[in-house]
Design a protein around this motif. Structure first.
Motif, PDB file in Angstrom:
ATOM      1  N   UNK A  80       0.460   5.302   6.237  1.00 43.99           N
ATOM      2  CA  UNK A  80      -0.055   5.750   4.947  1.00 43.99           C
ATOM      3  C   UNK A  80      -0.430   7.227   4.986  1.00 43.99           C
ATOM      4  N   UNK A  81      -1.064   7.635   6.053  1.00 45.21           N
ATOM      5  CA  UNK A  81      -1.436   9.038   6.188  1.00 45.21           C
ATOM      6  C   UNK A  81      -0.191   9.924   6.260  1.00 45.21           C
ATOM      7  N   UNK A  82       0.831   9.461   6.981  1.00 45.65           N
ATOM      8  CA  UNK A  82       2.068  10.226   7.077  1.00 45.65           C
ATOM      9  C   UNK A  82       2.725  10.378   5.704  1.00 45.65           C
ATOM     10  N   UNK A  83       2.603   9.360   4.865  1.00 42.61           N
ATOM     11  CA  UNK A  83       3.145   9.442   3.504  1.00 42.61           C
ATOM     12  C   UNK A  83       2.531  10.621   2.761  1.00 42.61           C
ATOM     13  N   UNK A  84       1.211  10.738   2.816  1.00 39.62           N
ATOM     14  CA  UNK A  84       0.533  11.838   2.121  1.00 39.62           C
ATOM     15  C   UNK A  84       0.918  13.187   2.720  1.00 39.62           C
ATOM     16  N   UNK A  85       1.043  13.246   4.044  1.00 41.68           N
ATOM     17  CA  UNK A  85       1.418  14.509   4.696  1.00 41.68           C
ATOM     18  C   UNK A  85       2.811  14.934   4.259  1.00 41.68           C
ATOM     19  N   UNK A  86       3.748  13.987   4.251  1.00 39.41           N
ATOM     20  CA  UNK A  86       5.124  14.293   3.846  1.00 39.41           C
ATOM     21  C   UNK A  86       5.163  14.843   2.432  1.00 39.41           C
ATOM     22  N   UNK A  87       4.440  14.212   1.520  1.00 36.06           N
ATOM     23  CA  UNK A  87       4.468  14.629   0.120  1.00 36.06           C
ATOM     24  C   UNK A  87       3.731  15.947  -0.100  1.00 36.06           C
ATOM     25  N   UNK A 108      16.028   9.960   6.053  1.00 32.44           N
ATOM     26  CA  UNK A 108      16.887   9.334   7.064  1.00 32.44           C
ATOM     27  C   UNK A 108      16.093   8.854   8.275  1.00 32.44           C
ATOM     28  N   UNK A 109      15.035   9.567   8.639  1.00 36.07           N
ATOM     29  CA  UNK A 109      14.302   9.230   9.865  1.00 36.07           C
ATOM     30  C   UNK A 109      12.881   8.720   9.607  1.00 36.07           C
ATOM     31  N   UNK A 110      12.081   9.502   8.898  1.00 34.38           N
ATOM     32  CA  UNK A 110      10.661   9.172   8.796  1.00 34.38           C
ATOM     33  C   UNK A 110      10.399   7.943   7.931  1.00 34.38           C
ATOM     34  N   UNK A 111      11.018   7.846   6.779  1.00 37.59           N
ATOM     35  CA  UNK A 111      10.769   6.698   5.904  1.00 37.59           C
ATOM     36  C   UNK A 111      11.174   5.365   6.549  1.00 37.59           C
ATOM     37  N   UNK A 159       0.828  -1.203   0.000  1.00 33.97           N
ATOM     38  CA  UNK A 159       0.000   0.000   0.000  1.00 33.97           C
ATOM     39  C   UNK A 159       0.863   1.255   0.000  1.00 33.97           C
ATOM     40  N   UNK A 160       1.942   1.256   0.788  1.00 34.43           N
ATOM     41  CA  UNK A 160       2.854   2.397   0.797  1.00 34.43           C
ATOM     42  C   UNK A 160       3.409   2.657  -0.602  1.00 34.43           C
ATOM     43  N   UNK A 161       3.810   1.583  -1.263  1.00 36.04           N
ATOM     44  CA  UNK A 161       4.382   1.722  -2.603  1.00 36.04           C
ATOM     45  C   UNK A 161       3.339   2.225  -3.586  1.00 36.04           C
ATOM     46  N   UNK A 162       2.116   1.716  -3.492  1.00 31.74           N
ATOM     47  CA  UNK A 162       1.061   2.146  -4.399  1.00 31.74           C
ATOM     48  C   UNK A 162       0.687   3.600  -4.215  1.00 31.74           C
ATOM     49  N   UNK A 163       0.536   4.030  -2.965  1.00 29.35           N
ATOM     50  CA  UNK A 163       0.201   5.426  -2.684  1.00 29.35           C
ATOM     51  C   UNK A 163       1.328   6.335  -3.167  1.00 29.35           C
ATOM     52  N   UNK A 164       2.566   5.921  -2.938  1.00 31.23           N
ATOM     53  CA  UNK A 164       3.703   6.735  -3.373  1.00 31.23           C
ATOM     54  C   UNK A 164       3.742   6.857  -4.893  1.00 31.23           C
ATOM     55  N   UNK A 165       3.453   5.765  -5.609  1.00 25.98           N
ATOM     56  CA  UNK A 165       3.455   5.814  -7.075  1.00 25.98           C
ATOM     57  C   UNK A 165       2.375   6.755  -7.596  1.00 25.98           C
ATOM     58  N   UNK A 166       1.204   6.712  -6.997  1.00 28.85           N
ATOM     59  CA  UNK A 166       0.122   7.614  -7.414  1.00 28.85           C
ATOM     60  C   UNK A 166       0.507   9.057  -7.131  1.00 28.85           C
ATOM     61  N   UNK A 167       1.164   9.301  -5.996  1.00 27.12           N
ATOM     62  CA  UNK A 167       1.588  10.658  -5.656  1.00 27.12           C
ATOM     63  C   UNK A 167       2.612  11.181  -6.661  1.00 27.12           C
TER      64      UNK A 167
END
Length: 342
Positions: free
Chosen positions: A235-242, A261-264, A14-22
């Motif tokens: 997953x939510x943090x991924x969207x916030x970061x981007x 270095x830290x969050x990912x 799911x992380x990879x999919x959300x990141x690809x869409x972003x």
């Protein structure tokens, strides 16, 4: 020997999919809004490298220990990556050929197209100043080039990659990455001939850190993640970061480094350890399946769809966000079809 039961990391899918869409939405920004959409989404590449290191270690450590050789490993990776990569490269060449026909004022010599197609099909980067990216027919392919390089390094160095050596690799790559980030003011490099050298510590740090995290997690210590909404929070943090766009200069470089270095690493550790809720399993699995197709075909599809719009007297820039939404939807559908059929 009985094969071990393969663990499926649906949260990481799911992380990879959300990141690809972003990343896709980030590149489609001119067709969606007046400014950048999800302006820090270029950091998704670093998340991909980290995820790759984790998953490669999980999938191949035991196989290589049991005798899998360099040729077999490379063949398996090429079978996984090359078909869709080739499709994206051919789509880019198709776009240029059609553009030559419809827009003779922007004609590109056939010799140039042939060179880009040949080098692209062979994973050879073009580093001349005349090219805006090292893979002009499919710009997103630059990260796949580095992915293959670090995969080769992983298998060649495998029996030397103790935790101590991995830690040294990660620390050395981090030092070089910090220097590159300070000079560039960002981590958004590696895709051009001028910055290709900086791409090496970028991929090496995240990939080998992913390998280290995978091997370290095998020793346990993450039981507290077995309950709660940890995966959904990641997953939510991924969207916030981007979505965050810090100011340029030192703030931008510092933000990028903190994320990488830290969050990912925290997000990947959480995603790997936390259970997936049954109601989300199918969605997460689907996001994982379409992630690579979306990433590897979205830039040539952007050129083709936007070009078709112009040919039909539709100004894609004047019809946002609807044109961009339609483009993104079309790419997701094509990625899903490619996953199931091609």
């Amino acid at each position: 020997m009985q094969p071990a039961t393969r663990h499926v990391y649906l949260n990481l899918d799911a992380l990879r999919g959300v990141a690809a869409i972003c990343v896709m939405l980030y590149h489609f920004s001119p067709f969606l809004a007046d400014g950048k959409v999800l302006p820090s989404s270029y950091l998704a590449v670093d998340l991909f490298f980290l995820l790759s290191g984790f998953v490669i270690a999980h999938a191949y450590d035991r196989k290589i220990e049991a005798g899998m050789g360099f040729g077999s490993f490379l063949l398996v990776r090429l079978i996984r990556l090359y078909p869709l990569y080739l499709a994206g490269t051919l789509l880019g060449a198709f776009y240029l050929l059609i553009k030559n026909t419809l827009m003779p004022g922007d004609y590109m010599p056939m010799s140039d197209i042939a060179m880009m197609l040949t080098t692209g099909m062979l994973f050879i980067p073009l580093v001349g100043n005349a090219y805006h990216t090292i893979f002009p027919l499919n710009p997103a392919s630059w990260s796949l080039f580095f992915e293959l390089l670090v995969n080769i390094a992983y298998v060649l160095l495998f029996f030397a990659l103790s935790k101590r050596v991995l830690s040294a690799l990660v620390a050395g790559s981090l030092a070089l990455l910090i220097v590159a980030a300070v000079f560039s003011g960002t981590l958004d490099f590696g895709m051009t001939g001028a910055t290709i050298a900086s791409g090496l510590p970028r991929v090496a740090f995240s990939f080998f850190l992913g390998v280290l995290i995978c091997r370290s997690m095998a020793q346990g210590g993450t039981g507290f993640l077995q309950s709660g909404y940890w995966a959904e929070m990641a997953l939510l943090l991924t969207l916030v970061i981007f979505a965050i766009a810090p100011a340029g200069g030192g703030a931008r470089a510092g933000y990028d480094l903190i994320c990488v270095v830290l969050l990912f690493p925290v997000m990947v550790t959480v995603g790997a350890a936390a259970p997936t809720r049954p109601g989300l399993a199918k969605l997460f699995g689907w996001l994982g399946r379409i992630s690579y197709p979306i990433y590897i075909i979205h830039t040539p599809m952007l050129m083709i769809i936007a070009g078709a719009g112009k040919a039909a007297s539709i100004d894609p820039f004047a019809n946002h966000p609807w044109f961009g939404i339609a483009m993104a939807g079309a790419v997701i559908v094509i990625a899903d079809v490619a996953t199931r059929i091609y």
